[in-house]
Write a protein that holds these residues in place. Structure first.
Motif, mmCIF file in Angstrom:
data_model
loop_
_atom_site.group_PDB
_atom_site.id
_atom_site.type_symbol
_atom_site.label_atom_id
_atom_site.label_comp_id
_atom_site.label_asym_id
_atom_site.label_seq_id
_atom_site.Cartn_x
_atom_site.Cartn_y
_atom_site.Cartn_z
ATOM 1 N N TRP A 1 39.834 43.874 41.292
ATOM 2 C CA TRP A 1 39.766 43.608 43.137
ATOM 3 C C TRP A 1 38.693 44.019 43.332
ATOM 4 O O TRP A 1 37.608 44.297 43.709
ATOM 5 N N TYR A 2 37.914 42.190 44.297
ATOM 6 C CA TYR A 2 37.059 41.501 44.940
ATOM 7 C C TYR A 2 37.458 41.706 45.851
ATOM 8 O O TYR A 2 38.743 41.239 47.014
ATOM 9 N N ARG A 3 36.509 41.459 47.058
ATOM 10 C CA ARG A 3 36.619 41.096 49.121
ATOM 11 C C ARG A 3 35.353 40.827 49.416
ATOM 12 O O ARG A 3 34.767 40.552 48.805
ATOM 13 N N GLN A 4 36.054 39.629 50.178
ATOM 14 C CA GLN A 4 35.177 38.296 50.992
ATOM 15 C C GLN A 4 35.048 38.547 52.502
ATOM 16 O O GLN A 4 36.298 38.418 52.727
ATOM 17 N N ALA A 5 34.396 39.249 53.294
ATOM 18 C CA ALA A 5 34.190 39.020 54.364
ATOM 19 C C ALA A 5 33.442 37.729 54.965
ATOM 20 O O ALA A 5 32.417 37.718 54.393
ATOM 21 N N PRO A 6 33.588 37.799 56.379
ATOM 22 C CA PRO A 6 32.968 36.208 56.621
ATOM 23 C C PRO A 6 31.326 36.281 56.445
ATOM 24 O O PRO A 6 31.034 37.845 57.012
ATOM 25 N N GLY A 7 31.334 35.155 55.825
ATOM 26 C CA GLY A 7 29.583 35.974 56.001
ATOM 27 C C GLY A 7 28.962 36.297 54.709
ATOM 28 O O GLY A 7 27.471 36.588 54.647
ATOM 29 N N PHE B 1 47.784 47.184 41.388
ATOM 30 C CA PHE B 1 47.943 46.808 42.836
ATOM 31 C C PHE B 1 46.845 48.408 43.711
ATOM 32 O O PHE B 1 45.195 48.903 42.789
ATOM 33 N N LEU B 2 46.450 48.317 44.770
ATOM 34 C CA LEU B 2 45.313 48.743 45.134
ATOM 35 C C LEU B 2 46.039 49.139 46.409
ATOM 36 O O LEU B 2 46.200 48.864 47.397
ATOM 37 N N VAL C 1 39.101 39.496 52.400
ATOM 38 C CA VAL C 1 39.703 38.592 52.153
ATOM 39 C C VAL C 1 40.116 39.011 50.942
ATOM 40 O O VAL C 1 38.969 39.697 50.400
ATOM 41 N N TYR C 2 40.783 40.251 50.161
ATOM 42 C CA TYR C 2 40.920 40.382 48.844
ATOM 43 C C TYR C 2 41.488 39.982 47.703
ATOM 44 O O TYR C 2 42.464 39.880 48.637
ATOM 45 N N TYR C 3 41.147 40.001 46.820
ATOM 46 C CA TYR C 3 40.714 39.159 45.212
ATOM 47 C C TYR C 3 41.022 39.374 44.220
ATOM 48 O O TYR C 3 40.644 40.644 44.194
ATOM 49 N N CYS C 4 42.842 39.187 43.686
ATOM 50 C CA CYS C 4 42.539 39.755 42.149
ATOM 51 C C CYS C 4 42.073 38.727 41.726
ATOM 52 O O CYS C 4 42.429 37.449 41.589
ATOM 53 N N ASN C 5 41.630 39.867 39.841
ATOM 54 C CA ASN C 5 41.057 38.754 39.194
ATOM 55 C C ASN C 5 40.758 40.064 37.941
ATOM 56 O O ASN C 5 40.956 41.048 37.769
ATOM 57 N N ALA C 6 40.869 38.999 36.932
ATOM 58 C CA ALA C 6 41.753 39.250 34.966
ATOM 59 C C ALA C 6 39.812 39.428 34.754
ATOM 60 O O ALA C 6 39.277 38.450 35.184
#
Length: 124
Positions: free
Chosen positions: A36-42, A80-81, A93-98
């Protein structure tokens, strides 16, 4: 085709909990490390948590350790997280990645192996 679809995001109060899911298809899920990755604004995208292909080992960013738990169900091709004790700084925003996990490092796979993300907001 390869597909990763996140769900479970939403609005919660600080201190609350959410459980994110990622449904995978189009590749051998049980052979892939997942993350799981995440990205906040800016801000830049941040690696949050990693799990090995069989689910035997996990790794977490210091900012979420003790609060978040990554898990997987290989029979259902689902990641899952579990997010507990949420803070305002978890909003992203939370992203799923392989990818691959080797030598205590995670190596994300290419463009096809990312979901479109799910929004998490922790705010009072």
């Amino acid at each position: 085709q390869v597909q990763l679809v996140e769900s479970g995001g939403g609005l919660v109060q600080p201190g609350g909990s959410l459980r994110l899911s990622c449904a995978a298809s189009g590749f051998t899920f049980s052979s892939a490390a997942m993350s799981w990755y995440r990205q906040a604004p800016g801000k830049e995208r941040e690696l949050v948590a990693v799990i090995t292909s069989g689910g035997g080992s996990t790794s977490y960013a210091d900012s979420v350790k003790g609060r978040f738990t990554i898990s997987r169900d290989n029979a259902k091709n689902t990641l899952f997280l579990q997010m507990n004790s949420l803070k305002s700084e978890d909003t992203a925003v939370y992203y799923c990645n392989a990818g691959a996990y080797s030598g205590s490092r995670y190596y994300p796979w290419g463009m096809d192996y990312w979901g479109k993300g799910t929004h998490v907001t922790a705010s009072s």
